[in-house]
Design a protein around this motif. Sequence first.
Motif, PDB file in Angstrom:
ATOM      1  N   CYS A 175      63.902 154.950 125.940  1.00  0.00           N
ATOM      2  CA  CYS A 175      65.115 154.126 126.017  1.00  0.00           C
ATOM      3  C   CYS A 175      64.808 152.726 126.530  1.00  0.00           C
ATOM      4  O   CYS A 175      65.444 151.761 126.119  1.00  0.00           O
ATOM      5  CB  CYS A 175      66.160 154.793 126.903  1.00  0.00           C
ATOM      6  SG  CYS A 175      66.946 156.182 126.083  1.00  0.00           S
ATOM      7  N   ARG A 176      63.860 152.626 127.411  1.00  0.00           N
ATOM      8  CA  ARG A 176      63.514 151.332 128.013  1.00  0.00           C
ATOM      9  C   ARG A 176      63.089 150.320 126.958  1.00  0.00           C
ATOM     10  O   ARG A 176      63.415 149.159 127.013  1.00  0.00           O
ATOM     11  CB  ARG A 176      62.371 151.564 129.008  1.00  0.00           C
ATOM     12  CG  ARG A 176      62.141 150.436 129.928  1.00  0.00           C
ATOM     13  CD  ARG A 176      63.129 150.599 131.054  1.00  0.00           C
ATOM     14  NE  ARG A 176      62.572 150.007 132.245  1.00  0.00           N
ATOM     15  CZ  ARG A 176      63.236 149.153 132.974  1.00  0.00           C
ATOM     16  NH1 ARG A 176      64.455 148.818 132.646  1.00  0.00           N
ATOM     17  NH2 ARG A 176      62.702 148.647 134.044  1.00  0.00           N
ATOM     18  N   ARG A 177      62.333 150.784 125.967  1.00  0.00           N
ATOM     19  CA  ARG A 177      61.806 149.892 124.929  1.00  0.00           C
ATOM     20  C   ARG A 177      62.633 149.901 123.651  1.00  0.00           C
ATOM     21  O   ARG A 177      62.266 149.254 122.679  1.00  0.00           O
ATOM     22  CB  ARG A 177      60.368 150.267 124.620  1.00  0.00           C
ATOM     23  CG  ARG A 177      59.490 150.031 125.819  1.00  0.00           C
ATOM     24  CD  ARG A 177      58.066 150.352 125.520  1.00  0.00           C
ATOM     25  NE  ARG A 177      57.320 150.260 126.755  1.00  0.00           N
ATOM     26  CZ  ARG A 177      56.247 149.505 126.910  1.00  0.00           C
ATOM     27  NH1 ARG A 177      55.793 148.811 125.926  1.00  0.00           N
ATOM     28  NH2 ARG A 177      55.642 149.478 128.055  1.00  0.00           N
ATOM     29  N   ALA A 178      63.718 150.644 123.651  1.00  0.00           N
ATOM     30  CA  ALA A 178      64.532 150.745 122.440  1.00  0.00           C
ATOM     31  C   ALA A 178      65.217 149.421 122.126  1.00  0.00           C
ATOM     32  O   ALA A 178      65.503 148.620 123.011  1.00  0.00           O
ATOM     33  CB  ALA A 178      65.586 151.838 122.621  1.00  0.00           C
ATOM     34  N   ILE A 179      65.476 149.215 120.848  1.00  0.00           N
ATOM     35  CA  ILE A 179      66.248 148.043 120.426  1.00  0.00           C
ATOM     36  C   ILE A 179      67.682 148.278 120.868  1.00  0.00           C
ATOM     37  O   ILE A 179      68.235 149.365 120.677  1.00  0.00           O
ATOM     38  CB  ILE A 179      66.175 147.884 118.894  1.00  0.00           C
ATOM     39  CG1 ILE A 179      64.731 147.636 118.474  1.00  0.00           C
ATOM     40  CG2 ILE A 179      67.088 146.761 118.434  1.00  0.00           C
ATOM     41  CD1 ILE A 179      64.502 147.750 116.990  1.00  0.00           C
ATOM     42  N   LYS A 180      68.278 147.259 121.462  1.00  0.00           N
ATOM     43  CA  LYS A 180      69.635 147.380 121.982  1.00  0.00           C
ATOM     44  C   LYS A 180      70.550 146.377 121.287  1.00  0.00           C
ATOM     45  O   LYS A 180      70.097 145.444 120.633  1.00  0.00           O
ATOM     46  CB  LYS A 180      69.620 147.162 123.486  1.00  0.00           C
ATOM     47  CG  LYS A 180      68.779 148.219 124.202  1.00  0.00           C
ATOM     48  CD  LYS A 180      68.757 148.016 125.690  1.00  0.00           C
ATOM     49  CE  LYS A 180      67.968 149.071 126.393  1.00  0.00           C
ATOM     50  NZ  LYS A 180      66.630 149.307 125.956  1.00  0.00           N
ATOM     51  N   GLU A 238      63.756 139.777 113.549  1.00  0.00           N
ATOM     52  CA  GLU A 238      63.403 139.058 112.330  1.00  0.00           C
ATOM     53  C   GLU A 238      63.622 139.992 111.136  1.00  0.00           C
ATOM     54  O   GLU A 238      63.644 141.216 111.288  1.00  0.00           O
ATOM     55  CB  GLU A 238      61.926 138.631 112.379  1.00  0.00           C
ATOM     56  CG  GLU A 238      61.580 137.707 113.537  1.00  0.00           C
ATOM     57  CD  GLU A 238      62.244 136.336 113.410  1.00  0.00           C
ATOM     58  OE1 GLU A 238      62.474 135.892 112.275  1.00  0.00           O
ATOM     59  OE2 GLU A 238      62.523 135.735 114.460  1.00  0.00           O
ATOM     60  N   GLN A 239      63.766 139.408 109.960  1.00  0.00           N
ATOM     61  CA  GLN A 239      63.984 140.187 108.739  1.00  0.00           C
ATOM     62  C   GLN A 239      62.890 141.239 108.554  1.00  0.00           C
ATOM     63  O   GLN A 239      63.171 142.394 108.255  1.00  0.00           O
ATOM     64  CB  GLN A 239      64.030 139.254 107.521  1.00  0.00           C
ATOM     65  CG  GLN A 239      64.326 139.962 106.209  1.00  0.00           C
ATOM     66  CD  GLN A 239      65.774 140.392 106.087  1.00  0.00           C
ATOM     67  OE1 GLN A 239      66.657 139.822 106.716  1.00  0.00           O
ATOM     68  NE2 GLN A 239      66.014 141.409 105.290  1.00  0.00           N
ATOM     69  N   ALA A 240      61.637 140.851 108.760  1.00  0.00           N
ATOM     70  CA  ALA A 240      60.520 141.793 108.590  1.00  0.00           C
ATOM     71  C   ALA A 240      60.618 142.954 109.582  1.00  0.00           C
ATOM     72  O   ALA A 240      60.303 144.099 109.231  1.00  0.00           O
ATOM     73  CB  ALA A 240      59.191 141.064 108.757  1.00  0.00           C
ATOM     74  N   GLN A 241      61.049 142.680 110.806  1.00  0.00           N
ATOM     75  CA  GLN A 241      61.195 143.740 111.807  1.00  0.00           C
ATOM     76  C   GLN A 241      62.280 144.728 111.384  1.00  0.00           C
ATOM     77  O   GLN A 241      62.125 145.941 111.540  1.00  0.00           O
ATOM     78  CB  GLN A 241      61.557 143.148 113.171  1.00  0.00           C
ATOM     79  CG  GLN A 241      60.440 142.361 113.817  1.00  0.00           C
ATOM     80  CD  GLN A 241      60.934 141.659 115.073  1.00  0.00           C
ATOM     81  OE1 GLN A 241      61.877 140.856 115.016  1.00  0.00           O
ATOM     82  NE2 GLN A 241      60.287 141.960 116.181  1.00  0.00           N
ATOM     83  N   MET A 242      63.384 144.199 110.867  1.00  0.00           N
ATOM     84  CA  MET A 242      64.482 145.065 110.424  1.00  0.00           C
ATOM     85  C   MET A 242      64.040 145.939 109.253  1.00  0.00           C
ATOM     86  O   MET A 242      64.351 147.138 109.207  1.00  0.00           O
ATOM     87  CB  MET A 242      65.702 144.225 110.033  1.00  0.00           C
ATOM     88  CG  MET A 242      66.381 143.568 111.219  1.00  0.00           C
ATOM     89  SD  MET A 242      67.888 142.708 110.766  1.00  0.00           S
ATOM     90  CE  MET A 242      67.240 141.135 110.215  1.00  0.00           C
ATOM     91  N   GLN A 243      63.298 145.354 108.315  1.00  0.00           N
ATOM     92  CA  GLN A 243      62.831 146.125 107.160  1.00  0.00           C
ATOM     93  C   GLN A 243      61.864 147.223 107.596  1.00  0.00           C
ATOM     94  O   GLN A 243      61.948 148.358 107.117  1.00  0.00           O
ATOM     95  CB  GLN A 243      62.164 145.192 106.145  1.00  0.00           C
ATOM     96  CG  GLN A 243      63.173 144.304 105.453  1.00  0.00           C
ATOM     97  CD  GLN A 243      62.527 143.233 104.593  1.00  0.00           C
ATOM     98  OE1 GLN A 243      61.392 142.822 104.830  1.00  0.00           O
ATOM     99  NE2 GLN A 243      63.268 142.777 103.592  1.00  0.00           N
TER     100      GLN A 243
END
Length: 93
Positions: free
Chosen positions: A59-64, A70-75
């Motif tokens: 949970c600590r490192r989860a995306i919140k 960035e677009q590449a991260q989302m993909q």
Amino acid sequence: WRAGVADHEVVVTHVPKILGTFLEPKDLRGVVSAAETSQVGGKPSVPPVILHILAFKACRRAIKFNDHLEQAQMQRLMRELSRCELPFQCAHG
């Protein structure tokens, strides 16, 4: 320290570290005790203190909410989620 478990003795020579978190003596006693008694389907289960550390780290490192991606991260995230067996289950279960 030394911990007695039934007729066995456990001697700790190094302090266990799980994903950067050192176990406290009380936690280590719990791990030793759980190793003796915790079983799921006849196999040893993960002691609760270990599960707690893993869930906390996840949970600590989860995306919140409101995190910038960035677009590449989302993909990449969507690709990785598509390979998960339970993609929308929290690490806490």
